[in-house]
Design an enzyme around this catalytic site. Structure first.
Site, PDB file in Angstrom:
ATOM      1  N   HIS A  30      -9.232 -23.561  56.964  1.00 40.06           N
ATOM      2  CA  HIS A  30      -9.326 -22.210  56.418  1.00 40.06           C
ATOM      3  C   HIS A  30     -10.400 -21.464  57.191  1.00 40.06           C
ATOM      4  O   HIS A  30     -11.516 -21.960  57.365  1.00 40.06           O
ATOM      5  CB  HIS A  30      -9.677 -22.294  54.927  1.00 40.06           C
ATOM      6  CG  HIS A  30     -10.036 -20.978  54.318  1.00 40.06           C
ATOM      7  ND1 HIS A  30      -9.298 -19.824  54.542  1.00 40.06           N
ATOM      8  CD2 HIS A  30     -11.047 -20.620  53.486  1.00 40.06           C
ATOM      9  CE1 HIS A  30      -9.841 -18.827  53.870  1.00 40.06           C
ATOM     10  NE2 HIS A  30     -10.905 -19.281  53.236  1.00 40.06           N
TER      11      HIS A  30
ATOM     12  N   CYS B 278      -7.658 -18.851  48.519  1.00 40.72           N
ATOM     13  CA  CYS B 278      -7.714 -19.266  49.923  1.00 40.72           C
ATOM     14  C   CYS B 278      -7.046 -20.613  50.172  1.00 40.72           C
ATOM     15  O   CYS B 278      -6.659 -20.909  51.304  1.00 40.72           O
ATOM     16  CB  CYS B 278      -9.162 -19.310  50.394  1.00 40.72           C
ATOM     17  SG  CYS B 278     -10.018 -17.712  50.283  1.00 40.72           S
TER      18      CYS B 278
ATOM     19  N   ASN C 199     -11.828 -13.590  57.210  1.00 42.17           N
ATOM     20  CA  ASN C 199     -11.240 -14.451  56.182  1.00 42.17           C
ATOM     21  C   ASN C 199     -10.018 -13.747  55.602  1.00 42.17           C
ATOM     22  O   ASN C 199     -10.140 -12.773  54.871  1.00 42.17           O
ATOM     23  CB  ASN C 199     -12.275 -14.723  55.087  1.00 42.17           C
ATOM     24  CG  ASN C 199     -11.763 -15.675  54.019  1.00 42.17           C
ATOM     25  OD1 ASN C 199     -10.574 -15.964  53.924  1.00 42.17           O
ATOM     26  ND2 ASN C 199     -12.682 -16.150  53.180  1.00 42.17           N
TER      27      ASN C 199
END
Length: 325
Positions: free
Chosen positions: A252, A115, A282
């Site tokens: 993020h 990520c 996500n």
């Protein structure tokens, strides 16, 4: 003192056509729309179609970024794809994107920091431009996380989605001060002691399978807020700036509670935070460039705005970047 800065000149994104609302999971696992929203802020996400690969998503986002910048593929010197879900073990997904865009020269490679991958990729692009290795670098975050989810694990399968975002950086002259446009600082961190908090239980040399995602959500949450806040503060300090100078935070997009807690810790009002997690879930390395492109399309950013990007992922890996738009 004149320096070369990596200035953002174009961005783009792509989302697969299939939209998956929270309600779709109710027939498959023991969960509900309310449970998912209350714990993550996620309302829907996009899943890639059968046969649609990470490179396909990356190519679509890249083409949008090229159009935004008024460039052709041949104008790009280097291409970096941040992904944890590549098309193949090798060659790189970036090489497939390079060919599709008509980059006859230059070079392309993948980077893997899960990520945090986009922040790591921007740091590499900035170094390539500052050193004179490349003048224009396209950085792409692209993922098809739907391919590595355990559909029986309600704690993880509802959190992730597929998508891609792209950013084109170009070397331009700056004065060397904090008012320059472009990448002003990057902070990269990792700590392999936390490997088991977020990982995929497969791999070429371990199981010879792709594996499935595994996560200790509560532990990741605790690390995320602290590490993201510290990295963001370090990036601002390295650029000679403070939180008061920040126009926008593009974090993020993992979990709305993490986003809010991190903003509160570093003293940023939520009105200055770009939030897309409710619509995209996500998307790992794609989440920051995807959110960046969406906000740019909305007209949120003005020339000269200071943008703070920050992300954390498996490894654990984390980092931040201060960029003046």
């Amino acid at each position: 003192m004149t320096v070369t800065r990596a200035v953002a000149i174009g961005c783009g994104h792509y989302l697969p056509a299939r939209v998956v609302e929270n309600a779709e999971f109710e027939a498959r696992i023991d969960t509900s729309d309310e449970w998912i929203r209350s714990r993550s802020g996620i309302e829907r996400r996009h899943f890639a179609a059968e046969g649609e690969r990470t490179s396909d998503l990356a190519i679509a986002a890249a083409r949008m970024a090229l159009e935004d910048a008024g460039l052709a593929g041949a104008d790009i010197d280097a291409l970096i794809v941040a992904t944890a879900t590549p098309d193949h073990t090798f060659p790189s997904t970036a090489s497939k994107v390079q060919a599709a865009l008509g980059m006859g020269e230059g070079f392309a490679f993948d980077i893997q920091a899960v990520c945090a991958g986009f922040v790591f990729a921007v740091a590499n692009a900035n170094a390539l431009i500052a050193s004179g290795q490349a003048r224009r670098v396209m950085v792409i975050g692209a993922e098809t996380f739907s391919r590595i989810l355990d559909w029986n694990d309600r704690a993880t399968c509802v959190l992730f989605g597929d998508g891609a975002g792209a950013l084109i950086l170009e070397g331009q002259s700056g004065d060397g001060g904090p008012q320059d446009r472009g990448v002003l600082s990057t902070v990269l961190r990792s700590d392999g002691r936390y490997h088991d908090l977020l990982y995929v239980d497969g791999g070429v040399s371990s199981t010879q399978t792709a594996g499935l995602l595994r996560m200790e959500g509560r532990e990741v949450f605790k690390h995320a807020v602290e590490k993201l806040a510290v990295a963001g503060e370090e990036a601002l300090s390295a650029a000679g700036l403070s939180v008061d100078d920040v126009a926008w935070v593009v974090p993020h997009q993992a979990n709305l509670r993490i986003i809010k807690a991190t903003a509160q810790r570093i003293g940023i009002a939520m009105e200055k935070v770009v939030v897309t997690v409710q619509d995209h879930g996500n998307t790992s390395a794609a989440s920051i460039p995807l959110a960046l492109s969406v906000a740019s399309q909305r007209g949120s950013f003005r020339k000269g705005d200071l943008i703070l990007m920050e992300a954390i992922g498996g490894g654990l890996t984390w980092g931040a970047c201060a960029l003046r738009w």
